[in-house]
Write a protein that holds these residues in place. Structure first.
Motif, mmCIF file in Angstrom:
data_model
loop_
_atom_site.group_PDB
_atom_site.id
_atom_site.type_symbol
_atom_site.label_atom_id
_atom_site.label_comp_id
_atom_site.label_asym_id
_atom_site.label_seq_id
_atom_site.Cartn_x
_atom_site.Cartn_y
_atom_site.Cartn_z
ATOM 1 N N ASN A 1 -21.038 -62.815 -16.311
ATOM 2 C CA ASN A 1 -22.481 -62.744 -16.191
ATOM 3 C C ASN A 1 -22.759 -61.905 -15.164
ATOM 4 O O ASN A 1 -23.727 -61.029 -15.210
ATOM 5 N N VAL A 2 -22.363 -61.999 -13.756
ATOM 6 C CA VAL A 2 -22.533 -61.200 -12.730
ATOM 7 C C VAL A 2 -22.043 -59.597 -13.189
ATOM 8 O O VAL A 2 -23.089 -58.609 -12.841
ATOM 9 N N ASP A 3 -21.049 -59.579 -13.610
ATOM 10 C CA ASP A 3 -20.691 -58.005 -14.118
ATOM 11 C C ASP A 3 -21.687 -57.506 -15.010
ATOM 12 O O ASP A 3 -22.166 -56.321 -14.872
ATOM 13 N N ARG A 4 -21.990 -58.225 -15.873
ATOM 14 C CA ARG A 4 -23.200 -57.925 -17.049
ATOM 15 C C ARG A 4 -24.434 -57.583 -16.211
ATOM 16 O O ARG A 4 -25.031 -56.278 -16.509
ATOM 17 N N LEU A 5 -24.987 -58.317 -15.390
ATOM 18 C CA LEU A 5 -26.073 -58.166 -14.857
ATOM 19 C C LEU A 5 -26.079 -56.820 -13.847
ATOM 20 O O LEU A 5 -26.767 -56.075 -13.528
ATOM 21 N N GLU A 6 -24.777 -56.486 -13.230
ATOM 22 C CA GLU A 6 -24.669 -55.472 -12.612
ATOM 23 C C GLU A 6 -24.951 -54.086 -13.305
ATOM 24 O O GLU A 6 -25.577 -53.193 -12.849
ATOM 25 N N ARG A 7 -24.358 -54.195 -14.467
ATOM 26 C CA ARG A 7 -24.736 -53.051 -15.379
ATOM 27 C C ARG A 7 -26.218 -52.858 -15.771
ATOM 28 O O ARG A 7 -26.534 -51.770 -15.720
ATOM 29 N N ILE A 8 -26.698 -53.851 -15.970
ATOM 30 C CA ILE A 8 -28.233 -53.806 -16.207
ATOM 31 C C ILE A 8 -29.160 -53.392 -15.241
ATOM 32 O O ILE A 8 -29.805 -52.320 -15.447
ATOM 33 N N ALA A 9 -28.851 -53.681 -13.739
ATOM 34 C CA ALA A 9 -29.442 -53.424 -12.803
ATOM 35 C C ALA A 9 -28.922 -51.864 -12.390
ATOM 36 O O ALA A 9 -30.108 -51.007 -12.277
ATOM 37 N N GLN B 1 -33.131 -60.803 -25.612
ATOM 38 C CA GLN B 1 -32.366 -59.649 -24.985
ATOM 39 C C GLN B 1 -31.120 -59.671 -25.693
ATOM 40 O O GLN B 1 -30.208 -58.926 -24.967
ATOM 41 N N GLY B 2 -30.561 -60.429 -25.943
ATOM 42 C CA GLY B 2 -28.954 -60.660 -26.585
ATOM 43 C C GLY B 2 -28.138 -61.333 -25.703
ATOM 44 O O GLY B 2 -26.954 -61.278 -25.713
ATOM 45 N N LEU B 3 -28.656 -61.815 -24.674
ATOM 46 C CA LEU B 3 -27.858 -62.632 -23.571
ATOM 47 C C LEU B 3 -27.988 -64.278 -24.014
ATOM 48 O O LEU B 3 -28.716 -64.657 -23.206
ATOM 49 N N THR B 4 -27.044 -64.419 -24.782
ATOM 50 C CA THR B 4 -27.533 -65.862 -25.186
ATOM 51 C C THR B 4 -26.168 -66.929 -24.505
ATOM 52 O O THR B 4 -26.236 -68.099 -24.849
ATOM 53 N N ASP B 5 -25.637 -66.175 -23.725
ATOM 54 C CA ASP B 5 -24.392 -67.242 -23.009
ATOM 55 C C ASP B 5 -24.463 -67.067 -21.615
ATOM 56 O O ASP B 5 -23.531 -67.456 -20.750
ATOM 57 N N VAL B 6 -25.876 -67.238 -20.934
ATOM 58 C CA VAL B 6 -25.909 -67.322 -19.546
ATOM 59 C C VAL B 6 -25.885 -68.501 -19.043
ATOM 60 O O VAL B 6 -26.555 -69.376 -19.419
ATOM 61 N N PRO B 7 -24.886 -68.862 -18.065
ATOM 62 C CA PRO B 7 -24.446 -70.131 -17.626
ATOM 63 C C PRO B 7 -25.433 -70.662 -16.477
ATOM 64 O O PRO B 7 -26.148 -69.899 -16.099
ATOM 65 N N ARG B 8 -25.231 -72.030 -16.216
ATOM 66 C CA ARG B 8 -25.761 -72.327 -14.933
ATOM 67 C C ARG B 8 -24.711 -71.954 -13.798
ATOM 68 O O ARG B 8 -23.779 -72.249 -14.030
ATOM 69 N N SER B 9 -25.226 -71.591 -12.740
ATOM 70 C CA SER B 9 -24.281 -70.871 -11.298
ATOM 71 C C SER B 9 -24.006 -72.182 -10.641
ATOM 72 O O SER B 9 -24.950 -72.760 -10.499
ATOM 73 N N SER B 10 -22.756 -72.365 -10.473
ATOM 74 C CA SER B 10 -22.367 -73.356 -9.542
ATOM 75 C C SER B 10 -20.950 -73.201 -9.078
ATOM 76 O O SER B 10 -20.178 -72.643 -10.029
ATOM 77 N N CYS B 11 -20.494 -73.838 -8.170
ATOM 78 C CA CYS B 11 -19.098 -73.674 -7.697
ATOM 79 C C CYS B 11 -18.292 -74.603 -8.855
ATOM 80 O O CYS B 11 -19.072 -75.438 -9.440
ATOM 81 N N ILE B 12 -16.826 -74.368 -8.978
ATOM 82 C CA ILE B 12 -16.154 -74.997 -9.852
ATOM 83 C C ILE B 12 -16.338 -76.684 -9.428
ATOM 84 O O ILE B 12 -16.454 -77.270 -10.489
ATOM 85 N N ALA B 13 -15.914 -77.059 -8.080
ATOM 86 C CA ALA B 13 -16.212 -78.547 -7.990
ATOM 87 C C ALA B 13 -17.553 -78.873 -7.173
ATOM 88 O O ALA B 13 -17.420 -79.611 -6.226
#
Length: 271
Positions: free
Chosen positions: A68-76, A190-202
């Protein structure tokens, strides 16, 4: 000897002209649903244009977050908004190797349950972002940094004033009266249907349900979380990732829990 009118003229020339206020708009990007919505709203012109978007990388986010970060960077970038990634290093390595675990993991002091101090948000999110903003914003004189935070209307209890004089915390979603559900609906449009909740793995603020989904959807990340939990429990002062203080594999059968994110400070994680 100067006449009174000349003295007045000299006083006026000594007075400093008030500086023109400069406003530098920055989004603290967690890459979850709320901060993602803020970035897209700005990129579309529905909110003022941001000067900077900053993502603070703990080097331990889930793959869906990095995607998602990669995608948002492209949008920005397409909208002419500067996008930066900063890091304070690998949080997992520090948490495993240092005597002090900088995460709100769970343990005991004698027989008394305790929670470790949550230093990860400050040291891996807030400080790296502030440091980069300070480098890019220019002279402090006359400067106000609008720090946009992705806290939504149902989370007003998380609002906190900025402790830094030149930084003003701004909550556009509160002004819009948008909840997380509004953000999800807008992103889907906007076609962004898979935006996750951000958090570290553990992250210790994950519920049993979130760990169940991770075990099902991303077994490699689940194995990483289990290994981290095992390393914590092997310490002389055993600690646990989950608030039940059970080994992580045992929490998968736990009942549905309430949202634990209310414990997270200042809206820099999970949004």
């Amino acid at each position: 000897m100067l006449c009174p009118s000349c003295k007045d003229d000299r006083r006026r020339t000594r007075q400093r002209k008030p500086a023109m206020e400069r406003r530098f708009r920055v989004l603290s990007l967690g890459a979850g649903q709320q901060s993602s919505a803020l970035l897209v709203l700005s990129a579309r012109g529905e909110l003022p244009k941001l000067d900077l978007v900053v993502f603070a990388d703990t080097q331990w986010e889930r793959k869906v977050v990095y995607d998602n970060v990669d995608r948002l960077e492209r949008i920005a970038t397409d909208a002419g908004i500067r996008f930066e990634r900063v890091t304070a290093g690998a949080l997992r390595d520090t948490a495993v190797e240092d005597d002090f675990v900088p995460m709100p993991v769970y343990g005991y002091h004698g027989d008394k349950p305790v929670v470790m101090r949550q230093q990860c948000t400050m040291d891996w999110k807030i400080k790296p972002i502030r440091r980069r903003v300070r480098e890019l914003a220019g002279p402090l004189h006359g400067l106000t940094v609008e720090m946009w935070l992705g806290i939504s209307y149902e989370e007003t209890y998380r609002l906190k004033p900025s402790p830094v004089a030149y930084i003003e915390h701004v909550y556009p979603l509160i002004d819009l009266k948008w909840t997380r559900a509004h953000c999800v609906e807008f992103l889907a449009e906007q076609g962004l249907t898979d935006v996750p909740r951000s958090s570290c793995i553990a992250c210790p603020f994950k519920s049993a349900g979130e760990f169940r989904r991770m075990a099902s959807e991303a077994p490699g990340e689940w194995a990483d979380a289990v290994d981290f939990d095992e390393r914590l429990r092997a310490r002389p002062d055993p600690m646990f990732v989950h608030h039940s203080r059970k080994p992580l594999p045992l929490v998968l059968g736990s009942p549905i829990e309430t949202d634990l994110w209310g414990n997270e400070c200042e809206g820099y994680c999970g949004v």
